[in-house]
Design a protein around this motif. Structure first.
Motif, mmCIF file in Angstrom:
data_model
loop_
_atom_site.group_PDB
_atom_site.id
_atom_site.type_symbol
_atom_site.label_atom_id
_atom_site.label_comp_id
_atom_site.label_asym_id
_atom_site.label_seq_id
_atom_site.Cartn_x
_atom_site.Cartn_y
_atom_site.Cartn_z
ATOM 1 N N MET A 32 -14.762 -13.281 54.567
ATOM 2 C CA MET A 32 -14.845 -12.917 53.282
ATOM 3 C C MET A 32 -13.436 -12.993 52.234
ATOM 4 S SD MET A 32 -16.545 -9.325 51.418
ATOM 5 C CE MET A 32 -16.390 -8.653 52.827
ATOM 6 N N ASN A 33 -12.990 -13.021 51.191
ATOM 7 C CA ASN A 33 -11.483 -13.498 50.664
ATOM 8 C C ASN A 33 -11.160 -12.033 51.388
ATOM 9 O OD1 ASN A 33 -11.558 -15.830 51.161
ATOM 10 N ND2 ASN A 33 -11.625 -16.282 49.652
ATOM 11 N N ARG A 34 -9.793 -11.795 50.694
ATOM 12 C CA ARG A 34 -9.278 -10.159 49.879
ATOM 13 C C ARG A 34 -8.110 -10.471 49.511
ATOM 14 N NH1 ARG A 34 -6.128 -5.988 53.633
ATOM 15 N NH2 ARG A 34 -5.699 -4.475 52.256
ATOM 16 N N TYR A 35 -8.373 -10.175 47.896
ATOM 17 C CA TYR A 35 -8.191 -10.360 46.583
ATOM 18 C C TYR A 35 -7.004 -9.610 45.612
ATOM 19 C CZ TYR A 35 -11.461 -13.913 45.251
ATOM 20 O OH TYR A 35 -11.943 -15.030 45.099
ATOM 21 N N ARG A 36 -5.569 -9.991 45.844
ATOM 22 C CA ARG A 36 -4.472 -8.905 45.534
ATOM 23 C C ARG A 36 -3.689 -9.407 43.862
ATOM 24 N NH1 ARG A 36 0.398 -7.657 49.215
ATOM 25 N NH2 ARG A 36 -1.621 -5.347 49.887
ATOM 26 N N LEU A 37 -4.392 -8.652 43.207
ATOM 27 C CA LEU A 37 -3.701 -8.624 41.787
ATOM 28 C C LEU A 37 -2.227 -7.843 41.542
ATOM 29 C CD1 LEU A 37 -3.999 -10.181 39.151
ATOM 30 C CD2 LEU A 37 -5.384 -8.040 38.385
ATOM 31 N N VAL A 38 -1.104 -8.535 41.492
ATOM 32 C CA VAL A 38 -0.005 -8.094 40.933
ATOM 33 C C VAL A 38 0.185 -7.903 39.903
ATOM 34 C CG1 VAL A 38 2.542 -8.405 42.436
ATOM 35 C CG2 VAL A 38 0.682 -9.199 43.944
ATOM 36 N N VAL A 39 0.756 -6.120 39.765
ATOM 37 C CA VAL A 39 1.041 -6.498 38.511
ATOM 38 C C VAL A 39 2.376 -5.858 38.092
ATOM 39 C CG1 VAL A 39 0.826 -4.532 36.431
ATOM 40 C CG2 VAL A 39 -1.168 -5.412 38.395
ATOM 41 N N ARG A 40 3.300 -6.217 36.675
ATOM 42 C CA ARG A 40 4.146 -6.452 36.659
ATOM 43 C C ARG A 40 4.736 -5.912 35.508
ATOM 44 N NH1 ARG A 40 5.071 -10.013 40.422
ATOM 45 N NH2 ARG A 40 6.200 -9.673 42.355
ATOM 46 N N ARG A 41 5.906 -5.292 34.276
ATOM 47 C CA ARG A 41 5.925 -5.444 33.377
ATOM 48 C C ARG A 41 7.637 -5.661 33.429
ATOM 49 N NH1 ARG A 41 3.257 -4.349 28.374
ATOM 50 N NH2 ARG A 41 2.186 -2.345 29.474
ATOM 51 N N GLY A 42 7.302 -7.104 32.716
ATOM 52 C CA GLY A 42 9.127 -7.276 32.512
ATOM 53 C C GLY A 42 9.331 -8.330 34.208
ATOM 54 N N ALA A 43 10.774 -7.252 34.622
ATOM 55 C CA ALA A 43 11.445 -7.896 35.492
ATOM 56 C C ALA A 43 10.478 -6.397 36.629
ATOM 57 C CB ALA A 43 12.735 -8.090 35.698
ATOM 58 N N ARG A 44 10.191 -5.232 36.536
ATOM 59 C CA ARG A 44 9.885 -3.855 36.933
ATOM 60 C C ARG A 44 8.352 -4.776 37.456
ATOM 61 N NH1 ARG A 44 9.418 2.170 34.558
ATOM 62 N NH2 ARG A 44 9.011 2.757 36.475
ATOM 63 N N LEU A 45 8.451 -4.090 38.860
ATOM 64 C CA LEU A 45 6.750 -4.155 40.295
ATOM 65 C C LEU A 45 6.616 -2.812 39.817
ATOM 66 C CD1 LEU A 45 4.641 -5.536 41.765
ATOM 67 C CD2 LEU A 45 6.635 -4.312 43.903
ATOM 68 N N LEU A 46 4.844 -3.042 39.417
ATOM 69 C CA LEU A 46 4.578 -1.864 38.973
ATOM 70 C C LEU A 46 3.411 -0.954 40.633
ATOM 71 C CD1 LEU A 46 3.446 -1.756 35.410
ATOM 72 C CD2 LEU A 46 5.522 -0.853 35.804
ATOM 73 N N GLY A 47 3.014 -2.536 40.612
ATOM 74 C CA GLY A 47 2.043 -2.229 42.327
ATOM 75 C C GLY A 47 1.089 -3.586 42.683
ATOM 76 N N HIS A 48 -0.346 -3.187 42.997
ATOM 77 C CA HIS A 48 -0.506 -4.076 42.941
ATOM 78 C C HIS A 48 -2.248 -3.587 43.071
ATOM 79 C CE1 HIS A 48 -0.025 -3.816 46.924
ATOM 80 N NE2 HIS A 48 -1.355 -3.494 47.792
ATOM 81 N N PHE A 49 -3.395 -4.473 42.670
ATOM 82 C CA PHE A 49 -5.165 -3.504 43.054
ATOM 83 C C PHE A 49 -4.870 -4.857 43.971
ATOM 84 C CE2 PHE A 49 -8.771 -5.174 41.517
ATOM 85 C CZ PHE A 49 -9.325 -3.747 41.951
ATOM 86 N N ASP A 50 -5.957 -4.500 45.535
ATOM 87 C CA ASP A 50 -6.729 -4.980 46.219
ATOM 88 C C ASP A 50 -7.814 -4.365 46.185
ATOM 89 O OD1 ASP A 50 -3.659 -5.923 46.678
ATOM 90 O OD2 ASP A 50 -4.102 -4.786 48.662
#
Length: 78
Positions: A1-19
């Motif tokens: 089973m695959n695992r997905y990660r969505l990396v979230v940024r606002r401009g150059a600032r990393l806000l976090g990720h959703f796995d």
């Protein structure tokens, strides 16, 4: 089973990720991506279809000490 990660940024600032590793992970990530893209966030999709494992071999057999998913960047369709 695959695992997905969505990396979230606002401009150059990393806000976090959703796995997500749920059976419906692809749909969950697509739904999150659509909502976040509409709100102006920058997104990157990563998919792990393998993992690196650290094993211990002893008299009781082999056991996994740790595992780390190996993510690869994919094109985000949404």
């Amino acid at each position: 089973m695959n695992r997905y990660r969505l990396v979230v940024r606002r401009g150059a600032r990393l806000l976090g990720h959703f796995d997500s590793a749920a059976p419906w992970a692809q749909e969950a990530v697509q739904e999150m991506a659509q909502c976040l893209a509409n709100a102006g966030y920058d997104l990157e999709l990563l998919i792990a279809d393998s993992e690196r494992r650290l094993l211990d071999s002893g008299p009781d057999g082999i056991r996994i000490l740790s595992s780390e998913p190996i993510f690869k960047a994919k094109t985000l369709h949404g």
